[in-house]
Write an enzyme that holds these catalytic residues in place. Sequence first.
Site, PDB file in Angstrom:
ATOM      1  N   ARG A 105     -69.967 -28.944   4.827  1.00  0.00           N
ATOM      2  CA  ARG A 105     -70.870 -28.187   4.337  1.00  0.00           C
ATOM      3  C   ARG A 105     -72.623 -27.672   5.452  1.00  0.00           C
ATOM      4  O   ARG A 105     -72.923 -29.056   5.184  1.00  0.00           O
ATOM      5  CB  ARG A 105     -70.654 -27.981   3.305  1.00  0.00           C
ATOM      6  CG  ARG A 105     -70.745 -27.253   2.360  1.00  0.00           C
ATOM      7  CD  ARG A 105     -71.187 -27.943   0.817  1.00  0.00           C
ATOM      8  NE  ARG A 105     -71.392 -29.090   0.477  1.00  0.00           N
ATOM      9  CZ  ARG A 105     -72.140 -28.925  -0.916  1.00  0.00           C
ATOM     10  NH1 ARG A 105     -72.188 -28.062  -1.924  1.00  0.00           N
ATOM     11  NH2 ARG A 105     -72.867 -30.540  -0.723  1.00  0.00           N
ATOM     12  N   THR A 109     -77.785 -23.601   4.529  1.00  0.00           N
ATOM     13  CA  THR A 109     -76.332 -22.258   3.972  1.00  0.00           C
ATOM     14  C   THR A 109     -75.606 -23.145   3.079  1.00  0.00           C
ATOM     15  O   THR A 109     -74.838 -22.377   1.760  1.00  0.00           O
ATOM     16  CB  THR A 109     -76.323 -21.828   5.045  1.00  0.00           C
ATOM     17  OG1 THR A 109     -74.950 -22.470   5.466  1.00  0.00           O
ATOM     18  CG2 THR A 109     -77.435 -21.374   5.479  1.00  0.00           C
ATOM     19  N   ASP A 201     -72.083 -38.390  -2.360  1.00  0.00           N
ATOM     20  CA  ASP A 201     -70.702 -37.798  -1.580  1.00  0.00           C
ATOM     21  C   ASP A 201     -70.191 -38.311  -1.316  1.00  0.00           C
ATOM     22  O   ASP A 201     -70.242 -39.231  -0.536  1.00  0.00           O
ATOM     23  CB  ASP A 201     -72.351 -38.032  -0.292  1.00  0.00           C
ATOM     24  CG  ASP A 201     -71.715 -37.337   1.066  1.00  0.00           C
ATOM     25  OD1 ASP A 201     -71.795 -36.041   1.427  1.00  0.00           O
ATOM     26  OD2 ASP A 201     -70.235 -37.004   1.656  1.00  0.00           O
ATOM     27  N   ASP A 204     -69.574 -39.308   2.500  1.00  0.00           N
ATOM     28  CA  ASP A 204     -70.231 -40.901   3.248  1.00  0.00           C
ATOM     29  C   ASP A 204     -69.552 -42.156   1.775  1.00  0.00           C
ATOM     30  O   ASP A 204     -69.704 -42.849   3.195  1.00  0.00           O
ATOM     31  CB  ASP A 204     -72.129 -40.457   2.951  1.00  0.00           C
ATOM     32  CG  ASP A 204     -72.377 -39.865   3.884  1.00  0.00           C
ATOM     33  OD1 ASP A 204     -71.690 -39.021   5.305  1.00  0.00           O
ATOM     34  OD2 ASP A 204     -73.429 -38.602   3.810  1.00  0.00           O
TER      35      ASP A 204
HETATM   36  O1  LIG Z   1     -67.694 -27.111  -2.493  1.00  0.00           O
HETATM   37  P1  LIG Z   1     -68.260 -27.503  -1.756  1.00  0.00           P
HETATM   38  O2  LIG Z   1     -70.111 -26.700  -2.457  1.00  0.00           O
HETATM   39  O3  LIG Z   1     -67.732 -26.075  -0.409  1.00  0.00           O
HETATM   40  O4  LIG Z   1     -68.563 -28.645  -1.134  1.00  0.00           O
HETATM   41  C1  LIG Z   1     -67.351 -29.916  -1.103  1.00  0.00           C
HETATM   42  C2  LIG Z   1     -67.086 -29.893  -0.231  1.00  0.00           C
HETATM   43  O5  LIG Z   1     -68.537 -30.640   0.004  1.00  0.00           O
HETATM   44  C3  LIG Z   1     -68.007 -31.992   1.479  1.00  0.00           C
HETATM   45  O6  LIG Z   1     -67.884 -32.214   1.945  1.00  0.00           O
HETATM   46  P2  LIG Z   1     -68.772 -32.147   3.472  1.00  0.00           P
HETATM   47  O7  LIG Z   1     -69.388 -30.677   3.542  1.00  0.00           O
HETATM   48  O8  LIG Z   1     -69.765 -33.438   2.580  1.00  0.00           O
HETATM   49  O9  LIG Z   1     -68.050 -32.848   4.247  1.00  0.00           O
HETATM   50  P3  LIG Z   1     -67.548 -34.277   4.752  1.00  0.00           P
HETATM   51  O10 LIG Z   1     -66.251 -34.348   3.737  1.00  0.00           O
HETATM   52  O11 LIG Z   1     -67.064 -34.348   5.841  1.00  0.00           O
HETATM   53  O12 LIG Z   1     -68.628 -35.422   4.343  1.00  0.00           O
HETATM   54  C4  LIG Z   1     -66.851 -32.283   0.145  1.00  0.00           C
HETATM   55  O13 LIG Z   1     -65.767 -33.403   0.306  1.00  0.00           O
HETATM   56  C5  LIG Z   1     -66.155 -30.425   0.041  1.00  0.00           C
HETATM   57  O14 LIG Z   1     -65.124 -30.436   1.007  1.00  0.00           O
HETATM   58  O1  LIG Z   2     -71.684 -34.169  -4.877  1.00  0.00           O
HETATM   59  C1  LIG Z   2     -70.851 -33.266  -3.937  1.00  0.00           C
HETATM   60  C2  LIG Z   2     -71.266 -31.628  -3.934  1.00  0.00           C
HETATM   61  C3  LIG Z   2     -70.240 -31.675  -2.249  1.00  0.00           C
HETATM   62  N1  LIG Z   2     -70.020 -32.600  -1.786  1.00  0.00           N
HETATM   63  C4  LIG Z   2     -70.230 -34.284  -2.475  1.00  0.00           C
HETATM   64  O2  LIG Z   2     -69.489 -34.838  -1.493  1.00  0.00           O
HETATM   65  N2  LIG Z   2     -70.404 -34.133  -3.724  1.00  0.00           N
HETATM   66 MG   LIG Z   3     -69.393 -35.049   2.309  1.00  0.00          MG
END
Ligand SMILES: O=P(O)(O)OC[C@H]1O[C@H](OP(=O)(O)OP(=O)(O)O)[C@H](O)[C@@H]1O
Ligand SMILES: O=c1cc[nH]c(=O)[nH]1
Ligand SMILES: [Mg+2]
Length: 210
Positions: A105, A109, A201, A204
Amino acid sequence: MENQVFVMDHPLIQHKLTFLRDKNTGSKEFRELVGEIAMLMCYEATRDLPLQEVHIETPMGEATTKVIAGRKLAFVPILRAGLGMVEGVLEMVPAAKVGHIGLYRDHKTLQPVEYYNKLPQDITERDVIVLDPMLATGGSAIDAISIVKRSNPKSIKFMCIIAAPEGVKALSEAHPDVQIYCAAVDDHLNEIGYIVPGLGDAGDRIFGTL
Ligand SMILES: O=P(O)(O)OC[C@H]1O[C@H](OP(=O)(O)OP(=O)(O)O)[C@H](O)[C@@H]1O
Ligand SMILES: O=c1cc[nH]c(=O)[nH]1
Ligand SMILES: [Mg+2]
């Protein structure tokens, strides 16, 4: 829309979810909890798999019993955080194949950016369960499911641990044919797109990159 969402309020799942949310839970325990919750959720999300009768011999005589009716599954985690759920679901369905969709994400944005896509070749013969612990705005799940749909699987379900009401609404509108399984629907999204109370997160916390 309501019929499309299954909130798994089993006491074991709810208990583990409490420790997952706790900010004092470290990466090792967090990873273990994500895996355990995914395993328990998989048990419920596969409840509608069709069975067929087979004849076997037990040490005591003949029996007509049931096995899963040739239905093939594929799990598709959304990288990175979805990876945390894979081991748990494979404990339940070891013969399943695993595809991967890489999305992150954009922090400004909140739009998902695709960086990887590898799905099983025989996906047209498979029922797919897309995995991601978090459904926030819904953007990532919507895009991942659109990508999977282009490969024409038999069916698609989405399994997450925590959903925001905003994400449930957006995903239900974008893909009304996809059932959503989650352990909780939380209160709201904050101004930077994080689920409240949520767990922070997920990626993370799984990988220790905070
Ligand atoms: O519903 P949304 O608003 O799209 O958010 C959810 C997304 O955000 C997080 O991923 P992230 O972008 O943090 O990537 P990561 O798993 O690599 O940390 C999570 O694991 C989802 O994939
Ligand atoms: O709360 C949140 C939203 C998006 N992605 C995450 O990992 N946590
Ligand atoms: Mg993430």
